[in-house]
Design a protein around this motif. Structure first.
Motif, PDB file in Angstrom:
ATOM      1  N   ILE B 575       0.842  -1.203   0.000  1.00 56.67           N
ATOM      2  CA  ILE B 575       0.000   0.000   0.000  1.00 56.67           C
ATOM      3  C   ILE B 575       0.876   1.252   0.000  1.00 56.67           C
ATOM      4  N   ILE B 576       1.810   1.329   0.956  1.00 51.96           N
ATOM      5  CA  ILE B 576       2.651   2.536   1.025  1.00 51.96           C
ATOM      6  C   ILE B 576       3.644   2.583  -0.145  1.00 51.96           C
ATOM      7  N   PRO B 577       4.326   1.458  -0.469  1.00 52.26           N
ATOM      8  CA  PRO B 577       5.230   1.518  -1.626  1.00 52.26           C
ATOM      9  C   PRO B 577       4.544   1.991  -2.906  1.00 52.26           C
ATOM     10  N   VAL B 578       3.277   1.617  -3.102  1.00 48.33           N
ATOM     11  CA  VAL B 578       2.574   2.078  -4.305  1.00 48.33           C
ATOM     12  C   VAL B 578       2.275   3.574  -4.202  1.00 48.33           C
ATOM     13  N   LEU B 579       1.866   4.002  -2.997  1.00 46.76           N
ATOM     14  CA  LEU B 579       1.609   5.440  -2.806  1.00 46.76           C
ATOM     15  C   LEU B 579       2.887   6.258  -2.993  1.00 46.76           C
ATOM     16  N   ILE B 580       4.024   5.629  -2.680  1.00 43.97           N
ATOM     17  CA  ILE B 580       5.303   6.329  -2.782  1.00 43.97           C
ATOM     18  C   ILE B 580       5.586   6.783  -4.212  1.00 43.97           C
ATOM     19  N   ASN B 581       4.957   6.125  -5.164  1.00 42.43           N
ATOM     20  CA  ASN B 581       5.178   6.506  -6.564  1.00 42.43           C
ATOM     21  C   ASN B 581       4.827   7.970  -6.826  1.00 42.43           C
ATOM     22  N   ILE B 582       3.886   8.513  -6.026  1.00 47.65           N
ATOM     23  CA  ILE B 582       3.466   9.894  -6.280  1.00 47.65           C
ATOM     24  C   ILE B 582       4.607  10.867  -5.968  1.00 47.65           C
ATOM     25  N   GLN B 606       6.585   4.350 -16.852  1.00 47.66           N
ATOM     26  CA  GLN B 606       7.694   3.530 -16.366  1.00 47.66           C
ATOM     27  C   GLN B 606       7.466   3.146 -14.898  1.00 47.66           C
ATOM     28  N   LEU B 607       7.069   4.151 -14.100  1.00 47.95           N
ATOM     29  CA  LEU B 607       6.801   3.894 -12.684  1.00 47.95           C
ATOM     30  C   LEU B 607       5.684   2.862 -12.528  1.00 47.95           C
ATOM     31  N   ALA B 608       4.600   3.108 -13.269  1.00 43.49           N
ATOM     32  CA  ALA B 608       3.446   2.215 -13.160  1.00 43.49           C
ATOM     33  C   ALA B 608       3.831   0.811 -13.623  1.00 43.49           C
ATOM     34  N   GLY B 609       4.562   0.743 -14.741  1.00 46.75           N
ATOM     35  CA  GLY B 609       4.947  -0.551 -15.316  1.00 46.75           C
ATOM     36  C   GLY B 609       5.821  -1.328 -14.356  1.00 46.75           C
ATOM     37  N   TYR B 610       6.796  -0.630 -13.761  1.00 54.42           N
ATOM     38  CA  TYR B 610       7.709  -1.330 -12.865  1.00 54.42           C
ATOM     39  C   TYR B 610       6.975  -1.819 -11.626  1.00 54.42           C
ATOM     40  N   THR B 611       6.125  -0.934 -11.073  1.00 58.13           N
ATOM     41  CA  THR B 611       5.373  -1.317  -9.879  1.00 58.13           C
ATOM     42  C   THR B 611       4.455  -2.495 -10.187  1.00 58.13           C
ATOM     43  N   LEU B 612       3.806  -2.418 -11.361  1.00 59.21           N
ATOM     44  CA  LEU B 612       2.902  -3.510 -11.734  1.00 59.21           C
ATOM     45  C   LEU B 612       3.663  -4.820 -11.909  1.00 59.21           C
ATOM     46  N   SER B 613       4.896  -4.714 -12.452  1.00 58.50           N
ATOM     47  CA  SER B 613       5.632  -5.961 -12.669  1.00 58.50           C
ATOM     48  C   SER B 613       6.003  -6.596 -11.327  1.00 58.50           C
ATOM     49  N   ILE B 614       6.322  -5.767 -10.318  1.00 57.55           N
ATOM     50  CA  ILE B 614       6.616  -6.327  -8.986  1.00 57.55           C
ATOM     51  C   ILE B 614       5.346  -6.946  -8.400  1.00 57.55           C
ATOM     52  N   ILE B 615       4.233  -6.221  -8.573  1.00 61.97           N
ATOM     53  CA  ILE B 615       2.969  -6.759  -8.063  1.00 61.97           C
ATOM     54  C   ILE B 615       2.633  -8.066  -8.793  1.00 61.97           C
ATOM     55  N   GLY B 616       2.980  -8.114 -10.095  1.00 58.27           N
ATOM     56  CA  GLY B 616       2.735  -9.323 -10.887  1.00 58.27           C
ATOM     57  C   GLY B 616       3.481 -10.515 -10.314  1.00 58.27           C
ATOM     58  N   VAL B 617       4.747 -10.280  -9.939  1.00 58.09           N
ATOM     59  CA  VAL B 617       5.538 -11.367  -9.343  1.00 58.09           C
ATOM     60  C   VAL B 617       4.863 -11.842  -8.059  1.00 58.09           C
ATOM     61  N   CYS B 618       4.383 -10.870  -7.274  1.00 58.73           N
ATOM     62  CA  CYS B 618       3.717 -11.232  -6.021  1.00 58.73           C
ATOM     63  C   CYS B 618       2.422 -11.993  -6.288  1.00 58.73           C
ATOM     64  N   LEU B 619       1.753 -11.601  -7.373  1.00 56.87           N
ATOM     65  CA  LEU B 619       0.504 -12.285  -7.725  1.00 56.87           C
ATOM     66  C   LEU B 619       0.783 -13.763  -8.018  1.00 56.87           C
ATOM     67  N   LEU B 620       1.895 -14.015  -8.722  1.00 58.67           N
ATOM     68  CA  LEU B 620       2.259 -15.400  -9.007  1.00 58.67           C
ATOM     69  C   LEU B 620       2.488 -16.162  -7.705  1.00 58.67           C
ATOM     70  N   TYR B 621       3.183 -15.482  -6.764  1.00 56.55           N
ATOM     71  CA  TYR B 621       3.419 -16.095  -5.460  1.00 56.55           C
ATOM     72  C   TYR B 621       2.102 -16.366  -4.751  1.00 56.55           C
TER      73      TYR B 621
END
Lengths: 254, 641
Positions: B575-582, B606-621
């Motif tokens: 939650i906070i790491p995503v908010l940190i993007n702002i 780029q920010l959104a893409g990178y954050t989404l890719s990390i979230i994607g990895v977590c989604l797989l987990y």
């Protein structure tokens, strides 16, 4: 009187071939609405298996079981879950309360599962809590209660959704004699004032003496059954002890 | 007998050991891959070219990774121990001695560890190639299958075995000294409710606000005190980390309480059960969630800052260098007493040599030679005017794609602007040229007709070249035209724009490597702890699922409840790491601004893409953890029946 539970020629076999064991062998009996029935018997006689089969936790190998007119054999997973939700109430030896929920939330869980509205839920909670004497405990968590109080909460949860039958598996097993007595008085109250039909497994003659009728199992079959009728509880208990001694059971007849 | 028991235990506790195995395997994969990179030929080349100390830093980072691994392994072993305490207590009660129990546990974990070591090294081989692929592609080097280093293999085995022995010793110590009664009653610990929930709600708000304030202070620091007060930056970063932890703990203990409160009395189906489970779990794991949030924030901030810096470098290179290739030819190289004709002849000899060398690596589209003259206004003073020949200036302009208008005549004054990317502009008869048109020799000069310089000796000459190829082997060209002398100094004859860009990328590449490394480690650590935590939670809650099932909850409802809980725990630290993007976007915008550039539109993507890719990895987990947990629950429901 309306038959709430019908058990017809029920057999439950564990294992197969030469190692097959018949835990229940062609058992047949009925329970009428409003009856309080105890099931007794020595270890391995099939008491718990009978309860598990009726509660759909285990399917019978043969035979039919009907609860409140609904046959439970041959149903799918979801139908069975809905059946348990709508027709059965459970009371376990180890209380089986959810320690993350408050007492009130534990009690209303069956209503939540039935998606009963908040107003109706609150009304029924207040009603049942008052009748079973747990009103003061509603905001507490299970770990803040004594064993006897927890079992009261479990009773409230078992009857709040007005199930067709309440199944109790050694409900006093974890309680001392005073709390056991209190709990059985509560069962009697549930039976008489709330009209609950109860099927209880116990090995305790004193606990069984609170019931209207006791079924004795031996080697997976019904050995005999007795009714209390107009007798006093002490007389009824005496007869229970005689039968259990004949069956060779240590029946905690304190 | 004991070995047989240990084998049987591993088989029976498959799901627990599977998580242990996966965690250890992934950690070993990471260590092995990084050790291989440190020992690789490319790294050696980069270290020679840039900075010897980097190897020490990377080796230090491996030490850090070993510490992190010790933490993960210790956590994983503790997870196994926690699940088995009662069983070990029963062994003790039955008369087995503690040495036997320690032996069983050690044998089980060692067995799993050996398989994990093998699997980790195999996966590490692949992961190393993938990392090198990314790295060489970024560095614009040719990718060939990178060789493996036996030294890296040896280091990896030494590090992981040492860490394993350390964590085993800790477990053995625990089993040796813990009381039987505590082992027996370990499962009977009641879950605590949240105390002072309102304060925690406020803490959540304060933490999130604090994170934003810290990042805004950081921007101020960049703006006013950069390179001066590093202790201030350290304070701000500490404040940011504390805010992230406080915010996450507040969310865990306060916001989840609000959710439960909102649900209370109005919940249907399994909603209250799920909400309470989440609240209890979040409250119990608040500190851990805060720490994970910090790690995830670093994993998100690091690469985003790096890629932006890399983009700035590329843009800056374009602004600093006008010509593709350029070089000065000074009269000092020929001696002072050289006449005009001799200078020109000698200069063209050099030009021929240089263009021949350039042609070996890139196709020359156009080139020009520009002689610069000094015309002293007073023979007794050093005041002079800088002159260039009109015909040569016309050719130099053509090299950068500008054609002088014919009506300008042959004599006019010129000045230069700040950036090489600025256009040619006429203003009141004065031509403003892009920076670097005369390299660094003069900012103001006059273009004169060729005849006006007759009889003058050029002060210096400039070779400017336009090459057709955008990408070529600029490193090799640089090595040929700018050799290293006997004193190990580089002789800079030509400035090669492409080489300068690659050089900047090279320096960035080291940063990138460290960054990729840290982000991967943070991500790995977070996910490893996630999975252990999830599995541990579900395992502890099996009895609750059994009760719910008995009460008439369908399996589908149970799965949904379990998935909601796992998903909440999986995404809570985000939650906070995503908010940190702002605020991060503001910091990156500030960085661009500092270099006189505007924030490119694609940075937000780029920010959104990178954050989404990390979230994607977590989604797989999450999916993997859900499947394993659900199989575990289903198995226990089957056991029940």
């Amino acid at each position: 009187m309306k038959k709430i539970l019908t058990v017809e020629q029920v057999t439950k076999t564990f294992g197969s071939g030469s190692v097959a064991v018949n835990a229940l062998a062609r058992i047949t009996f009925d329970v009428e609405k409003g009856q309080f029935v105890a099931v007794m018997g020595p270890s391995g006689s099939g008491k718990s298996t009978l309860l598990n089969v009726i509660s759909t936790i285990e399917p019978p190998t043969k035979g039919n079981i009907t609860v409140d007119g609904q046959p439970i054999t041959g149903c799918g997973d979801n139908e069975i879950a809905v059946f348990r939700r709508d027709k059965l109430g459970f009371i376990f030896q180890e209380y089986n309360l959810l320690d993350t929920l408050t007492v009130a939330e534990n009690i209303v869980l069956p209503l939540n599962l039935k998606k009963v509205g908040p107003a109706e839920t609150a009304k029924r909670l207040a009603d049942i809590a008052e009748k079973l004497g747990v009103t003061d405990q509603l905001k507490k968590y299970p770990y803040e209660l004594s064993g006897g109080q927890r079992q009261r909460v479990a009773c409230a949860r078992a009857v709040i959704a007005d199930p067709a039958i309440v199944l109790a598996d050694e409900p006093t097993g974890a309680l001392d004699s005073k709390n056991s007595r209190n709990l059985m008085e509560l069962f009697t109250k549930m039976n008489r004032e709330l009209g609950s039909t109860i099927l209880m497994v116990t090995h305790d003659a004193t606990v069984a003496s609170y019931a209207d009728r006791v079924i004795f199992l031996s080697d997976g079959t019904i050995h005999t059954e007795i009714y209390r009728g107009e007798r006093s509880r002490a007389d009824f208990r005496h007869e229970i002890i005689q039968i259990t001694e004949a069956l060779g059971v240590d029946c905690n007849a304190d | 007998m004991l070995i047989k028991l240990a084998f049987r235990n591993v088989k029976r506790q498959f799901s627990s050991y599977a998580i242990y195995f996966i965690t250890v395997t992934l950690t070993i994969t990471m260590i092995f891959a990084v050790n291989n990179i440190i020992q690789s030929d490319i790294m050696s080349l980069l270290l020679v070219a840039y900075f010897d100390g980097v190897k020490d830093i990377l080796t230090g980072l491996t030490g850090l990774l070993a510490l992190i691994m010790a933490f993960v392994l210790g956590y994983a072993t503790n997870f196994l121990l926690k699940k088995r305490k009662k069983e070990f207590a029963l062994y003790l009660v039955m008369g087995m001695n503690r040495r036997n129990i320690i032996g069983i546990f050690m044998f089980e974990t060692a067995l799993t560890f050996i398989f994990a070591l093998g699997a980790g090294i195999l996966l590490g081989l692949l992961f190393y190639q993938a990392l090198m692929g990314i790295f060489t592609s970024y560095m614009e080097l040719d990718y060939t299958l990178s060789g493996y280093s036996p030294v890296a293999l040896l280091y990896t085995i030494i590090i992981v075995c040492a860490v394993f022995l350390l964590s085993s010793a800790a477990s053995a110590g625990y089993l040796k000294f813990e009381k039987i009664s505590k082992l027996l009653n370990s499962e009977k610990i009641a879950e605590k409710t949240v105390r002072h929930p309102v304060i925690w709600v406020l803490a959540a708000v304060a933490g999130i606000a604090g994170t934003f304030i810290a990042m805004s202070l950081f921007i101020d620091w960049l703006n006013t005190a950069f390179f001066e007060t590093f202790y201030l930056a350290a304070l701000i970063i500490a404040f940011a980390i504390a805010s992230v932890i406080l915010g996450s703990m507040g969310i865990c203990k306060g916001i989840t309480w609000l959710i439960v409160r909102a649900r209370s009395g109005r919940a249907k189906s399994t909603a209250m059960f799920t909400a309470r489970q989440i609240s209890a779990g979040a409250s119990a794991n608040a500190v851990m969630t805060g720490l994970l949030a910090v790690l995830m924030s670093l994993a998100i901030i690091g690469p985003n800052i790096f890629f932006s810096v890399s983009d700035i470098y590329t843009r800056q290179t374009n602004e600093n260098y006008l010509y593709d290739i350029s070089g000065g030819i000074s009269s000092f190289e020929f001696g002072e007493d050289i006449d005009d004709a001799a200078f020109e002849n000698t200069a063209y000899t050099y030009v021929k040599e240089y263009t021949d060398k350039i042609s070996k690596y890139a196709e020359i589209e156009k080139y020009a030679v520009l002689f610069v003259y000094k015309q002293y206004t007073d023979p007794d003073s050093y005041d002079y005017k800088t002159l260039v020949k009109h015909s040569q200036f016309v050719e130099a302009c053509k090299v950068v794609g500008y054609t002088l208008p014919e009506e300008t005549g042959q004599n006019f004054d010129c000045t230069t602007s700040d950036k090489s990317t600025d256009p040619f502009e006429w203003s009141y008869g004065l031509l403003r040229c892009p920076a670097d048109i005369l390299l660094n020799y003069a900012d103001d000069f006059s273009v004169v007709s060729d005849s006006q310089t007759d009889g003058m000796t050029p002060a210096y000459g400039i070779l400017c070249v336009d090459v057709a190829d955008e990408k070529y082997d600029a490193r090799a060209l640089d090595a040929e035209v700018n050799p290293i002398d006997d004193r190990n100094n580089k002789i800079n004859r030509l400035t090669i724009k492409e080489y300068e860009r690659l050089d900047m990328l090279g320096q960035g590449g080291l940063v990138m490597l460290g960054d990729l490394y840290c982000s991967s480690v943070f991500l790995l650590l977070t996910l490893a702890i996630f999975s252990l935590k999830m599995m541990s939670t579900v395992s502890q809650d099996k009895q609750k699922y059994k009760i719910m099932w008995r009460l008439g909850t369908t399996k589908a409802q149970l799965f949904r409840s379990m998935f909601a809980q796992l998903a909440f725990f999986c995404f809570l630290p985000f939650i906070i790491p995503v908010l940190i993007n702002i605020p991060l976007l503001s910091i990156i915008a500030f960085m661009y601004h500092g270099y006189g550039m505007t924030l490119p539109g694609e940075t937000a993507l780029q920010l959104a893409g990178y954050t989404l890719s990390i979230i994607g990895v977590c989604l797989l987990y999450l999916i993997a953890a859900s499947i394993v947990s659900w199989l575990d629950i289903r198995h226990s429901l089957k056991e029940e029946s």
